[in-house]
Design an enzyme around this catalytic site. Sequence first.
Site, short mmCIF file in Angstrom:
data_model
loop_
_atom_site.label_atom_id
_atom_site.label_comp_id
_atom_site.label_asym_id
_atom_site.label_seq_id
_atom_site.Cartn_x
_atom_site.Cartn_y
_atom_site.Cartn_z
N LYS A 146 -51.90 -52.11 -8.29
CA LYS A 146 -51.69 -52.67 -6.93
C LYS A 146 -50.25 -53.10 -6.70
CE LYS A 146 -53.89 -55.37 -9.84
NZ LYS A 146 -55.13 -55.36 -10.57
N GLY A 150 -62.43 -55.61 -14.39
CA GLY A 150 -63.13 -55.25 -15.63
C GLY A 150 -62.99 -53.77 -15.92
N VAL A 171 -58.31 -50.67 -18.73
CA VAL A 171 -58.76 -49.64 -17.78
C VAL A 171 -58.60 -48.24 -18.37
CG1 VAL A 171 -58.51 -48.74 -15.42
CG2 VAL A 171 -58.17 -51.18 -15.87
N LYS A 212 -52.97 -56.95 -2.93
CA LYS A 212 -54.17 -56.24 -2.45
C LYS A 212 -54.32 -56.40 -0.93
CE LYS A 212 -56.64 -56.75 -6.84
NZ LYS A 212 -57.47 -57.66 -7.64
N1 HSE Z 1 -56.74 -59.20 -12.42
C1 HSE Z 1 -57.43 -58.52 -11.39
C2 HSE Z 1 -58.59 -59.35 -10.94
C3 HSE Z 1 -57.90 -57.19 -11.90
O1 HSE Z 1 -58.92 -60.31 -11.64
O2 HSE Z 1 -59.15 -59.09 -9.89
C4 HSE Z 1 -58.48 -56.28 -10.86
O3 HSE Z 1 -57.57 -55.94 -9.87
#
Ligand code: HSE
Length: 378
Positions: A88, A285, A11, A188
């Site tokens: 997160k 991604g 990122v 999340k």
């Molecule tokens: N590892 C997480 C996913 C990255 O695959 O959604 C994005 O939050």
Amino acid sequence: MKIGLLGFGVVGRGVYDILAQRKDISVGTVLCRRDLGELTARTTRDMADIIADPEIDTVVEVMGGLHPAFEYVSAALKAGKNVVTSNKHLLCHYYQELNQLAKEHGAVLRGTAAVGGGIPWLVNLERAARVDQIHKLSGIMNGTTNYIMDAMNKSDVDFADVLKKAQELGYAEADPSADIDGWDIQRKLIISAGVAFGVCLQEEDVPVFGIRNVSAADIRRFQARGLTCKLIASAEKLSDSVAAYVEPKLLGADALEAAVPANFNLISFESEYAGKQSFFGQGAGRYPTAYNVVQDLADIASGVDRFYTDKFQSAATNNAGALHKYYVRTKAELPELEALAAEDWDGAVVTLPVSVAQMHSLLQKMLEVDPQSFIAGL
Ligand code: HSE
């Protein structure tokens, strides 16, 4: 706006690339343990350099993990610097503390990329919550596991090979157990429930079961019945508590989630006036996630001065009233499970409707006897 960029992984590199094309926001210093000789920005291994730099007004944290991210972000907020994070785990665990620090020091804290990668989910949830009563949220919140389930649904592929591919594509967490065992989704869900319902849920109270144990034989049983398996997070506001859990779910062809491909996420809320709204896009991604980080920076640059909510009430998680049938495949012979069995699906059973609380407690017993056991809600 001049930023200090903490982390230069998947990122971080994406944020750097997008900002390289802008004139209004630039990267002043990158904090990274590796040598990044090719960059035009300054680099450092010492967070104190960023804190002490009066030109850096905003810190972007894309390192992941709780520590030292928490210490770095706290130090930045205490120095009055705004913070944008995609982390997160950090937001789930320290949501209240960091929001409080931001308020005390007149800084802004944003983390849109923390849920749904490039999807504008949290910002829209914030907008919905300010005018509407949100009752429910649910959906696919993890790109890695959706990528794996999609590949397994489309062809006879090996779980480990598809996971490796998701890692190569930069979707998976550093520890992929966070993805495949559902912890990333749980975090999340807790952040989303916080924004939607104004509550603080505790991680240890939200039951999670991931897709680590799903087998090709399970998928064949689902396909024979026209069903698709997806890993789904759900939260529903009850009068004084919240039903919240993460588990695989079997969906008919008419469910929007059944059609979600590759690393895409689909997250929905249901509210009194707006009804059901769903948000679809790339949930993981480099550039999708970096896109939402840069959106937060642009929001701050244009004067947004708040986090998503400051209404926090402790709320209990209560899954005793969330009832549905379950697909169960286990070698464990448990009388409680036999009492619930309603249908035989060629070596697996489908139960009578049972509460999420009861099934997740039964699941722990199954896993003790047969660690490969698998369940999915129907
Ligand atoms: N590892 C997480 C996913 C990255 O695959 O959604 C994005 O939050």
